[in-house]
Scaffold this active site. Structure first.
Site, PDB file in Angstrom:
ATOM      1  N   ASP A 377      85.266  97.876 -52.530  1.00  0.00           N
ATOM      2  CA  ASP A 377      85.042  96.852 -52.004  1.00  0.00           C
ATOM      3  C   ASP A 377      86.772  96.464 -51.074  1.00  0.00           C
ATOM      4  O   ASP A 377      87.348  96.440 -51.095  1.00  0.00           O
ATOM      5  CB  ASP A 377      85.681  95.819 -53.069  1.00  0.00           C
ATOM      6  CG  ASP A 377      86.328  94.825 -53.142  1.00  0.00           C
ATOM      7  OD1 ASP A 377      85.978  94.157 -52.262  1.00  0.00           O
ATOM      8  OD2 ASP A 377      87.164  94.471 -54.306  1.00  0.00           O
ATOM      9  N   GLU A 414      89.408  87.548 -47.858  1.00  0.00           N
ATOM     10  CA  GLU A 414      88.979  87.244 -48.583  1.00  0.00           C
ATOM     11  C   GLU A 414      89.620  88.243 -50.387  1.00  0.00           C
ATOM     12  O   GLU A 414      90.256  86.882 -50.994  1.00  0.00           O
ATOM     13  CB  GLU A 414      87.734  88.389 -49.245  1.00  0.00           C
ATOM     14  CG  GLU A 414      86.804  87.603 -50.136  1.00  0.00           C
ATOM     15  CD  GLU A 414      86.540  88.618 -51.400  1.00  0.00           C
ATOM     16  OE1 GLU A 414      86.452  88.022 -52.621  1.00  0.00           O
ATOM     17  OE2 GLU A 414      87.640  88.946 -52.032  1.00  0.00           O
ATOM     18  N   GLU A 415      90.693  88.776 -50.384  1.00  0.00           N
ATOM     19  CA  GLU A 415      90.768  89.524 -51.505  1.00  0.00           C
ATOM     20  C   GLU A 415      92.380  88.264 -51.806  1.00  0.00           C
ATOM     21  O   GLU A 415      92.901  88.311 -53.294  1.00  0.00           O
ATOM     22  CB  GLU A 415      92.279  91.148 -51.467  1.00  0.00           C
ATOM     23  CG  GLU A 415      90.640  92.154 -50.712  1.00  0.00           C
ATOM     24  CD  GLU A 415      89.858  92.111 -51.886  1.00  0.00           C
ATOM     25  OE1 GLU A 415      90.001  91.471 -53.140  1.00  0.00           O
ATOM     26  OE2 GLU A 415      89.117  92.794 -52.256  1.00  0.00           O
TER      27      GLU A 415
END
Ligand SMILES: *[C@@H]1O[C@H](CO)[C@@H](O)[C@H](O)[C@H]1NC(C)=O
Ligand SMILES: *[C@@H]1O[C@H](CO)[C@@H](O)[C@H](O)[C@H]1NC(C)=O
Ligand SMILES: *[C@@H]1O[C@H](CO)[C@@H](O)[C@H](O)[C@H]1NC(C)=O
Ligand SMILES: *[C@@H]1O[C@H](CO)[C@@H](O)[C@H](O)[C@H]1NC(C)=O
Ligand SMILES: *[C@@H]1O[C@H](CO)[C@@H](O)[C@H](O)[C@H]1NC(C)=O
Length: 724
Positions: A377, A414-415
């Site tokens: 990820d 994004e996280e």
């Protein structure tokens, strides 16, 4: 020099619609034998002169995959931890830029200044009468022969981004998965959470919802731990794929989307902004201090929680202590100081300009920022993106040019809350809504076996077809489709959840989209151990799964960009809308609510699908005698209707109380940001009505049903291309 902006008017450079290989319109006068012969000769002539058909290049693309290339990219991207806003992540952006630019794709960085969150100070201690005080180290141990040991000091200390700064020293209460129903159970058992420290385990719902639910129950602080039962049922890394005892899942607890200081608009330079204090006071923020802890620390806390024994499905695995509800006698003393600060993030955007319809976009996106090394990820997806870009470059060298423009995006932050993609979509909203054919997202590209895909329904058929052309990376005699159908996730998921960068594309502006991966869950998610070694040993030992994801992703992009008629099939949408209606019907049975407006609108949509299908039949390229064959504007009209129908499912005002979410069919559940709901507005209203059971609350369910019915009728008109 900066490469041209995607938004630049390119229409003067390339005609919208190419003249050959279409026949001149007059060739349609086919009843006279002479024109017929001339037409046949012309057709043969153009056919011989033409470059190979797109399908030739698509097949070639599938043969060009390279596992070594994907592995090399992953190794480069995961050499250091690269959290959003860090120098290391800016360097990772440079790697992506130089790779794409070296393929001679015009590439640029779009930076934004956004509100990120870092830990400044953390402490957590456990005490109980007659027990010595334990001060937790809050450190993830490196493992023997860890090749990253030297750079692991760069890994961000374990924390929950955007938690409130503060302290709490109070008795602990065990709250299972921290869902609303778990707190309801505690209340029913007379366990008062007010002023206590809630201890919840990871799983089932978004971690931000766990902390917000704790706050709503009155907790002063929250601790989220990784239960061995869910994350370490087998050998822990490096001896197996599971989470080590000191492993901690780090992550965001922000429930909103995009930069918290620009809640409905883009973080462009010099733009209007909320103050940091205003942004942190939002209901989408957790609002209380919180920390994540390891399985080992979680178990130590639970050992000291007394009170009634928790129910069976709240218990841990074999060897775990008996879990009790509390409160106390365990006392947790938690202190957290966050550093909420404006930081610069970098999206990387590369453009492969379309030859015939440069003003139609097929967009591929993956994020780059990671909590730690990001092997699964998200950089398994980034490695796949770069590997497929290399294949596209090889196709270009052999004469391929896409019909429509392909845009490769590598998002940042994004996280923290889908920030990079959201700011870009907000900034380019009007351009994207008028020109984008589809958005194809890959976040975690590979973490396990099994193919997983979610899509807006008009893309279901394309997904199935493409997956039949890609080999199963784990069994050469099968296709990815076979692997998909064999897994228990053989259904296509929907894009209502808020868990990756498709959110702004689908839920804010209504772009047909896909999200996919090989594997869905993996235990070392968001921990120190999501590194290259883990991927090489357990996630994808031969890097063939990376190649398979890249093949699938690239093939979808090629078909969407090259096929004259967009490969959209709206029949599955009708089925989905009907399925959603059946679901509502079951939940409102016996209540003063009528579904007939919804049924009527779905019928209209179904008629529109039949109409467009019959028009498509006529313009299919193999239908040589089609009267439209000679009319590229008719093809363009059909494609525009196919493209814009999804847009018609969005509504200016958005979901009630959540105006950023414009899509009326797909959006996140109010109660779990990971959840994917159909008709989220109706769902919210039903949940409220079931709680309050007043006639007004059932009237608002009826109102929401009318709203979705109106939207579906609008979409039916767009698809059929008719005014009333
Ligand atoms: C829970 O505890 C708080 C603070 O001690 C108190 O104000 C509240 O009334 C209690 N709630 C219930 C339902 O007993
Ligand atoms: C909680 O911990 C902090 C920091 O270690 C300490 O200063 C404080 O006195 C502790 N509070 C209680 C009530 O034990
Ligand atoms: C907050 O983070 C920024 C960016 O990393 C750093 O420059 C600043 O010194 C930090 N402030 C505190 C109080 O830690
Ligand atoms: C590969 O797939 C074929 C066809 O489904 C099956 O017969 C075979 O057992 C599979 N091989 C492995 C190693 O799973
Ligand atoms: C790529 O696959 C080949 C076999 O097809 C294998 O020998 C090689 O080790 C693989 N590369 C990587 C990096 O795993």
């Amino acid at each position: 020099m900066a490469p041209p902006h995607v938004g630049d008017d390119t229409s003067t450079r390339t005609p919208l619609i190419a003249a050959p290989p279409y026949l001149p319109r007059r060739a349609a006068a086919w009843l006279h034998p002479l024109p017929l012969l001339v037409a046949a000769a012309l057709a043969t002539y153009y056919h011989l002169l033409a470059a190979p058909a797109p399908s030739y290049y698509h097949a070639l693309f599938l043969t060009l995959g390279s596992n070594d290339t994907a592995a090399a990219h992953l190794r480069a991207l995961t050499a250091r931890p690269h959290l959003a806003g860090s120098e290391a992540n800016a360097a990772a952006a440079e790697h992506v830029v130089s790779m794409l630019a070296s393929l001679s794709f015009p590439t640029r960085v779009t930076p934004y200044s956004v509100l990120l969150s870092y830990p400044a100070h953390r402490s957590l201690s456990l005490s109980a009468p007659g027990h010595h005080t334990t001060a937790f180290a809050l450190v993830q141990d490196t493992y023997p022969d860890d090749p990253n040991a030297a750079v692991s000091a760069e890994v961000v200390p374990t924390f929950l981004a955007y938690s409130a700064s503060g302290s709490a020293a109070a008795e602990a209460v065990y709250a299972n998965y921290g869902r609303a129903e778990d707190y309801a159970y505690l209340a029913a058992r007379g366990v008062n959470v007010t002023g206590k420290v809630a201890v919840a385990r990871y799983g089932k719902v978004y971690r931000g919802d766990k902390v917000i639910n704790a706050r709503l129950a009155g907790a002063a602080a929250a601790v989220i731990y990784t239960d061995f039962k869910d994350f370490t049922p087998g050998k822990a890394f490096p001896d197996g794929p599971w989470m080590p005892p000191t492993g901690v899942q780090v992550g965001s607890t922000f429930k909103g989307v995009g930069d918290p200081t620009t809640p409905m608009w883009a973080s462009s330079e010099g733009c209007e902004r909320l103050s940091i204090a205003e942004a942190m006071a939002s209901d989408d923020m957790p609002g209380i201090p919180a920390l994540p802890v390891s399985g080992r620390d979680g178990e130590e806390i639970l050992q000291l929680i007394g009170g009634d024994v928790a129910p069976e499905d709240w218990q841990g695995g074999e060897g775990a202590p008996v879990y009790r509800l509390g409160p106390g006698p365990a006392v947790l003393n938690l202190t957290y100081a966050g550093n909420e600060t404006m930081a610069t993030i970098q999206n990387v955007i590369a453009v492969i300009e379309g030859k015939e319809e440069p003003d139609r976009y097929v967009i591929l996106g993956n994020h780059r920022d990671a909590w730690t090394f990001g092997a699964a990820d998200p950089n398994s997806g980034t490695a796949a993106l770069l590997e497929l870009a290399q294949r596209l470059s090889k196709l270009q060298n052999k004469g391929w040019r896409p019909r429509r423009t392909i845009i490769l995006c590598n998002w940042d932050a994004e996280e923290y809350g889908l920030i990079g993609s959201t700011e870009w979509v907000e900034e380019n909203r009007a351009m994207l809504t008028s020109k984008t054919v589809a958005y194809l997202n890959v976040d975690i590209g590979v973490c396990n076996s099994g193919f997983e895909a979610s899509a807006t329904p008009q893309l279901d058929e394309l997904l199935k077809q493409a997956s039949k052309q890609v080999p199963n990376p784990d069994n050469g005699t099968e296709s990815l489709y076979d692997m998909w159908m064999a897994s228990d996730s053989s259904l296509i998921g929907r894009l209502g959840g808020g868990s990756s960068d498709y959110s702004a594309f689908v839920q804010h502006i209504g772009i047909p989209s896909v999200d996919m991966s090989i594997g869905s869950d993996y235990a070392v998610y968001h921990s120190l151990y999501d590194d290259f070694t883990w991927m090489e040993k357990y996630g994808d030992p031969m890097f063939r799964r990376h190649v398979a994801v890249a093949s699938m992703w690239g093939l979808l992009a090629l078909r969407l960009s090259d096929e004259e008629i967009l490969p959209f099939n709206y029949s599955s949408y009708v089925a989905e809308l009907e399925k959603g209606a059946v679901g509502i019907n079951e939940r409102v049975r016996g209540m003063p609510v009528s579904l007939s407006p919804l049924h009527k609108s779905i019928k209209e949509f179904d008629m529109a699908v039949l109409k467009v299908d019959s028009e498509l039949e006529v313009v299919q390229p193999q239908n040589f005698w089609s009267p439209w064959r000679t009319n590229p504007l008719k093809v363009r009209d059909l494609n525009d209707r196919l493209m814009m129908t999804e847009r018609a499912f969005t509504e200016r005002e958005g979901l009630s109380g959540r105006p950023w979410y414009k899509h009326m069919i797909y959006g996140p559940s109010l109660y779990n940001d990971y959840g994917a709901e159909v008709y989220p507005g109706v769902d919210d209203a039903i949940q409220t009505a079931k709680k309050t059971n007043t006639s007004e609350s059932w009237q608002s369910v009826q109102h929401e049903i009318h709203r979705i019915a109106r939207i579906i009728s609008q979409a039916a008109l767009v698809l059929s291309g008719q005014l009333t």
